[in-house]
Scaffold this active site. Structure first.
Site, PDB file in Angstrom:
ATOM      1  N   CYS A 177       0.868  -1.181   0.000  1.00 32.28           N
ATOM      2  CA  CYS A 177       0.000   0.000   0.000  1.00 32.28           C
ATOM      3  C   CYS A 177       0.902   1.228   0.000  1.00 32.28           C
ATOM      4  O   CYS A 177       1.717   1.395   0.914  1.00 32.28           O
ATOM      5  CB  CYS A 177      -0.868  -0.025   1.259  1.00 32.28           C
ATOM      6  SG  CYS A 177      -1.841   1.462   1.528  1.00 32.28           S
ATOM      7  N   CYS A 227      -0.814   3.820  -6.304  1.00 30.21           N
ATOM      8  CA  CYS A 227      -1.749   3.216  -5.352  1.00 30.21           C
ATOM      9  C   CYS A 227      -1.936   1.796  -5.855  1.00 30.21           C
ATOM     10  O   CYS A 227      -2.169   1.588  -7.057  1.00 30.21           O
ATOM     11  CB  CYS A 227      -3.079   3.966  -5.351  1.00 30.21           C
ATOM     12  SG  CYS A 227      -4.391   3.101  -4.443  1.00 30.21           S
TER      13      CYS A 227
HETATM   14  N1  DGL Z   1      -4.068   0.659  -1.841  1.00 27.20           N
HETATM   15  C1  DGL Z   1      -3.752   1.847  -1.109  1.00 27.20           C
HETATM   16  C2  DGL Z   1      -2.479   2.500  -1.689  1.00 27.20           C
HETATM   17  O1  DGL Z   1      -1.685   1.872  -2.349  1.00 27.20           O
HETATM   18  C3  DGL Z   1      -4.763   2.917  -0.878  1.00 27.20           C
HETATM   19  C4  DGL Z   1      -6.209   2.755  -0.832  1.00 27.20           C
HETATM   20  C5  DGL Z   1      -6.854   3.554   0.286  1.00 27.20           C
HETATM   21  O2  DGL Z   1      -7.141   4.760   0.142  1.00 27.20           O
HETATM   22  O3  DGL Z   1      -7.068   2.929   1.321  1.00 27.20           O
HETATM   23  O4  DGL Z   1      -2.235   3.661  -1.452  1.00 27.20           O
END
Ligand code: DGL
Length: 264
Positions: free
Chosen positions: A75, A189
């Site tokens: 993430c 993301c």
């Molecule tokens: N998958 C997460 C990232 O890579 C973000 C998603 C969220 O806002 O929770 O930043």
């Protein structure tokens, strides 16, 4: 550590599955525990303090319970904010996910790079540092696209992603000065590679998309290169929210090789 000690992958939702898929391609014999902090999704609209406290607390509990050989924070939002803190408190090796600005700067021909991330990621000093270190002489245009997180969660569950959300995210970059010259877009993301097809249609054929998943997978393979692996019949997902009725999610997780789901 045992041969069956898992590699733990952590995200706020389903985005980290894009990293799991690349890692599994390199390390098919490893046992994975996939953690989705869906009770707190989305991270992108939260403060730095909230995200850091949540990620450090959860990873501490998970490390104590499952003794992973390695933790991957799959993430960008959690990594750009909490990676340093998590490394300070845990002895487990931690691999983070940082926006792929370096390879994007090496790829761009026009010199104009777009970056799509969450609101929390695009404002991080960590991103400023990556830009200063790897993209000097280039233009990096950033746009926060929280609606893409929602669209990706839907798509993974078999629903049609909202085309207005895709169009709005692309317009957010194209409408900035120099935006018409973007030829490379960093998907900062882990949810966004799930939407590459839709984004490619909206951006047009001459835009390349770059994310960190393959680089992270290579890093994990390197750090575990001398280790032995045994995999149980099926991998495990741990969800912080109530996913007991989310059959579409269960199906999607099965598709990624995860047959067991537990609640934290
Ligand atoms: N998958 C997460 C990232 O890579 C973000 C998603 C969220 O806002 O929770 O930043």
């Amino acid at each position: 550590m045992h041969d069956s000690s898992p590699i733990l992958m952590f995200d706020s939702g389903v985005g980290g599955l894009t990293v799991l898929a690349e890692t599994r391609a390199l390390l098919p014999g490893a046992h994975y525990i996939y953690v989705a902090d869906s009770a707190a999704l989305p991270y992108g609209d939260k403060s730095e303090a909230e995200i850091a406290a949540r990620v450090c607390g959860l990873l501490g509990r998970l490390a104590e319970r499952y003794h992973p050989r390695l933790i991957c924070i799959a993430c960008n939002t959690a990594s750009t904010i909490a990676l340093g803190m998590v490394r300070e408190v845990l002895e487990t090796p931690i691999v983070g996910t940082v926006p792929a600005i370096k390879p994007a700067a090496e790829t761009t021909q026009s010199g104009v790079i777009g970056l799509l991330g969450t609101a929390a990621t695009v404002r991080q000093p960590y991103v400023d540092q990556l830009e200063a270190q790897f993209a000097t002489g280039k233009t990096l245009l950033r746009h926060a696209a929280p609606e893409l997180v929602v669209a990706a969660e839907r798509k993974l569950r078999g629903e049609q992603p909202d085309s207005a959300a895709i169009a709005a995210a692309v317009a957010g970059l194209r409408s900035q000065p120099g935006g018409e010259r973007i030829d490379t877009v960093v998907l900062a993301c882990t949810h966004f590679p799930l939407l590459t097809e839709e984004l490619a249609k909206e951006f047009g054929a001459d835009v390349a998309f770059i994310d960190g998943a393959q680089g992270i997978a290579r890093r994990i393979a390197y750090l575990t290169r001398c280790q032995a692996f045994t995999r149980p019949d099926s991998d495990l997902a741990i969800i912080t929210g109530d996913a007991s009725h989310d059959t579409a999610l269960h199906r999607a997780l099965q598709h990624y090789g995860i047959g067991r789901i537990a609640r934290l």
